[in-house]
Design a protein around this motif. Structure first.
Motif, short mmCIF file in Angstrom:
data_model
loop_
_atom_site.label_atom_id
_atom_site.label_comp_id
_atom_site.label_asym_id
_atom_site.label_seq_id
_atom_site.Cartn_x
_atom_site.Cartn_y
_atom_site.Cartn_z
N THR A 51 0.84 -1.21 0.00
CA THR A 51 0.00 0.00 0.00
C THR A 51 0.87 1.26 0.00
N GLN A 93 -7.65 0.03 -0.11
CA GLN A 93 -7.76 -1.21 0.67
C GLN A 93 -9.08 -1.22 1.47
N ASP A 184 -5.97 -1.96 -4.80
CA ASP A 184 -5.44 -2.40 -3.50
C ASP A 184 -6.43 -3.36 -2.83
N GLU A 185 -6.14 -4.64 -2.94
CA GLU A 185 -6.94 -5.72 -2.35
C GLU A 185 -8.43 -5.63 -2.72
MG LIG Z 1 -1.90 -2.76 2.28
#
Ligand SMILES: [Mg+2]
Ligand SMILES: Nc1ncnc2c1ncn2[C@@H]1O[C@H](COP(=O)(O)OP(=O)(O)OP(=O)(O)O)[C@@H](O)[C@H]1O
Length: 260
Positions: A51, A93, A184-185
């Motif tokens: 991240t 995220q 991000d994820e």
């Molecule tokens: Mg992360």
């Protein structure tokens, strides 16, 4: 004279990237590149610096040292709106949608970020900014339909289940008409069915838009099934890079993931 047979420069080049938080080197000596239209996975254990790398590229937390170049242009340390205008957009995220705004309004935000006249002017609908608003709405509706969110367009984002909120964030990133999206994820917290659907949608995105994707994800089967190339980080550094099958049998990667 320029050599017309020379290979095009990579879309994104990261060189010697470093991010420090006080005494902590969250990212160090990181080098990698992404080609146009490529789908690349960025994986690593919790705290590896994934991240932070995204934040350094997207301008949210500029690097302490190193370079980020997009199509040969230095974009290191530019503020987020300029990075997004240059062609790099992202998801977060933890989903960051405006809860009370509709899905359409949220996705239009992504398109406004791309426009030159600014969000406020466009929202106030002054003069030529009406055209910007129309264009933003068209682009937003295109991605909303394409990603299967049509029936939710008028609903407040907060009323959607997490799986669809994550898809709406992807739509918002695409509405900025980027050449690279940092995800991000995107599958975090999704069930098996939602993950399978997301995987298919990400394939659609690359095929339709031709934009490159850099995918941070802990779900290894998902990354291995989707990415053409995988970069592995550990303790802020690049540990390995290769095709999914190369990564799967890399002893350093196995050691990190099995904790041996
Ligand atoms: Mg992360
Ligand atoms: N704003 C911050 N201030 C201080 N330390 C930070 C900050 N952001 C991240 N860190 C630290 O930097 C390191 C890398 O964090 P980062 O969030 O980039 O990891 P990650 O690979 O994304 O992990 P995860 O898979 O858990 O999301 C961690 O040790 C984290 O605690």
């Amino acid at each position: 004279m320029a050599d017309i047979n020379a290979p095009a420069p990579p879309l994104l080049v990261i060189e010697a990237l470093q991010v420090r938080f006080g005494g902590l080197q969250a990212v160090q000596a990181l080098d990698f590149s992404i080609g146009a239209g490529e789908l690349v996975g960025l994986v690593g254990p919790n705290g590896a610096g994934k991240t932070t790398t995204f934040n350094a590229i997207s301008g949210l937390h500029p690097p302490t040292a190193g370079w980020v170049a997009l199509r040969g242009r230095d974009i290191t340390g530019l503020p987020p709106e300029q990075v997004s205008r240059a062609g790099v957009t992202r998801t977060f995220q933890n989903v960051r949608l405006f809860a009370e705004l509709s899905v359409l309004e949220n996705v239009m935000m992504g398109a406004f970020c791309r426009g030159r006249c600014g969000l406020l002017a466009a929202m106030l609908r002054v003069g030529r900014h009406r055209r910007t608003e129309r264009r933003a709405r068209d682009v937003a509706l295109h991605w909303i339909e394409r990603l299967g969110l049509g029936q939710y367009a008028a609903q407040p984002a907060v009323t959607l289940p997490l799986g669809l909120q994550r898809v709406a964030e992807v739509a918002r990133a695409l509405a900025g008409e980027p050449c690279l999206v940092l995800l991000d994820e995107p599958a975090a917290g999704l069930n098996t069915g939602e993950k399978a659907r997301l995987t298919e949608l990400l394939r659609v995105v690359v095929a339709d838009s031709g934009c490159a994707l850099l995918l941070v994800e802990h779900d290894m089967p998902l990354v291995m099934g989707l990415a053409e190339r995988v970069i592995v980080m550990d303790f802020g550094r690049k540990l390995a890079e290769g095709t999914p099958s190369e990564i799967a049998c890399n002893p350093d990667v196995i050691r990190v993931y099995l904790g041996a």
